[in-house]
Design a protein around this motif. Structure first.
Motif, PDB file in Angstrom:
ATOM      1  N   VAL A  77      14.707   2.075  26.105  1.00 45.20           N
ATOM      2  CA  VAL A  77      15.998   1.891  25.432  1.00 45.20           C
ATOM      3  C   VAL A  77      16.767   0.768  26.120  1.00 45.20           C
ATOM      4  O   VAL A  77      16.923   0.763  27.340  1.00 45.20           O
ATOM      5  CB  VAL A  77      16.826   3.183  25.451  1.00 45.20           C
ATOM      6  N   TRP A  81      13.266  -2.989  20.952  1.00 46.58           N
ATOM      7  CA  TRP A  81      13.920  -2.669  19.698  1.00 46.58           C
ATOM      8  C   TRP A  81      13.351  -1.417  19.060  1.00 46.58           C
ATOM      9  O   TRP A  81      14.038  -0.725  18.307  1.00 46.58           O
ATOM     10  CB  TRP A  81      13.834  -3.851  18.738  1.00 46.58           C
ATOM     11  N   ASN A  84      15.232   1.252  20.807  1.00 46.29           N
ATOM     12  CA  ASN A  84      16.611   1.210  20.309  1.00 46.29           C
ATOM     13  C   ASN A  84      16.715   1.817  18.914  1.00 46.29           C
ATOM     14  O   ASN A  84      17.680   2.519  18.598  1.00 46.29           O
ATOM     15  CB  ASN A  84      17.112  -0.228  20.277  1.00 46.29           C
ATOM     16  N   THR A  88      19.045   5.017  18.397  1.00 47.18           N
ATOM     17  CA  THR A  88      20.224   4.956  17.526  1.00 47.18           C
ATOM     18  C   THR A  88      20.047   5.833  16.288  1.00 47.18           C
ATOM     19  O   THR A  88      21.004   6.445  15.817  1.00 47.18           O
ATOM     20  CB  THR A  88      20.513   3.505  17.098  1.00 47.18           C
ATOM     21  N   SER A 130      19.100  -2.323  14.639  1.00 44.52           N
ATOM     22  CA  SER A 130      17.914  -2.174  15.489  1.00 44.52           C
ATOM     23  C   SER A 130      16.642  -2.199  14.656  1.00 44.52           C
ATOM     24  O   SER A 130      15.631  -2.787  15.064  1.00 44.52           O
ATOM     25  CB  SER A 130      17.992  -0.857  16.274  1.00 44.52           C
TER      26      SER A 130
END
Length: 281
Positions: A77, A81, A84, A88, A130
């Motif tokens: 993280v 990506w 991420n 998220t 992301s």
């Protein structure tokens, strides 16, 4: 068509649809003009939003071979990506469903609930960002173009707005202006999508490696795009029927419109994954 990538096809389309619908419903709720009855019915209808998001996450774990590998994908993280996106997405799911659960159980004060709702909307946008960045790979020239973010954002808008409108219709909301405005907003998104599609198809001829060209990746591209565009325009036409008849939309009309746009987006996403190619040999 890259149907072997069905877990990612389902995940990306369903997640983008859920985020788009959540942003619409969140904006309506935060505006604070819903009566108590409509507000209660809308939150009950939002159950289907989380079902959609849940199905997307379940599908995504199938791409990992073992669902337990999802935890390993969170190891980077901030620097990856992929990590991420998963992080998220999970936070969006937690914040949004947490807000929804508090509303359904009538727990917590209103300020806390609205804070969770707004935070979920912000994180939902970060989730979409992301997801877009994940596919902008230097090694995949067919994805590393402006058409990837356009496609993902337009899916979020078109499919998300229709799904959100379906939930509002099911909640029997009273905002006639919103009923009239949403199809027009959707038509702008469709126009952008079709313009980008034509431009992308023209540009594919310039993308090639020593082995193949992008135009050779999907032999039946023309037929698939005709199906995709036909479904998309069909969804838009059905969405506009209540406006043309000067009436309020009904649930059956919205279900048909959403079904058509969802099929269109799934076909389009299958084409997207089918265009995967790497630089070099």
């Amino acid at each position: 068509m890259a149907w072997h990538e069905w877990p990612l096809i389902l995940f990306t389309v369903l997640a983008q649809t859920a985020v788009g619908a959540y942003l619409l419903l969140g904006g309506v709720i935060l505006k604070g003009k819903l009566c108590i009855g409509v507000n209660d019915r809308l939150h009950k209808a939002m159950f289907f939003l989380w079902v959609l998001m849940g199905l997307g996450f379940v599908a995504s774990t199938m791409h990992l071979g073992s669902p337990l590998r999802a935890f390993n994908a969170l190891n980077q993280v901030g620097s990856s990506w992929l990590s991420n996106e998963i992080f998220t997405g999970s936070v969006f799911f937690a914040l949004g469903s947490g807000y929804w659960l508090l509303e359904m159980l009538d727990k917590g004060n209103e300020s806390l609930r609205k804070l969770l709702l707004a935070a979920g909307m912000i994180v939902g946008i970060a989730f979409m960002y992301s997801m877009i960045r994940l596919y902008l790979l230097d090694t995949v020239p067919t994805w590393n173009t402006i058409y990837t973010p356009i496609a993902f954002v337009m899916t979020m808008l078109t499919s998300g707005l229709i799904f959100g409108h379906l939930l509002l219709t099911g909640a029997q909301h009273k905002m006639a202006t919103l009923d009239r405005a949403l199809p027009f907003v959707g038509s702008i998104a469709v126009a952008i999508s079709l313009t980008a599609l034509v431009s992308q198809l023209i540009g594919l001829a310039d993308i090639q490696t020593s082995v193949t060209t992008a135009t050779e990746l999907i032999p039946n591209m023309a037929q698939l795009q005709i199906i995709r565009v036909g479904l998309l325009l069909g969804a838009l036409a059905v969405w506009f029927i209540p406006n043309l008849m000067n009436s309020r939309p009904g649930v059956p009309v919205m279900v048909v419109s959403f079904g058509l746009v969802l099929l269109s987006e799934l076909v389009g996403r299958g084409i997207f994954y089918g265009l995967h190619m790497t630089v070099g040999i």
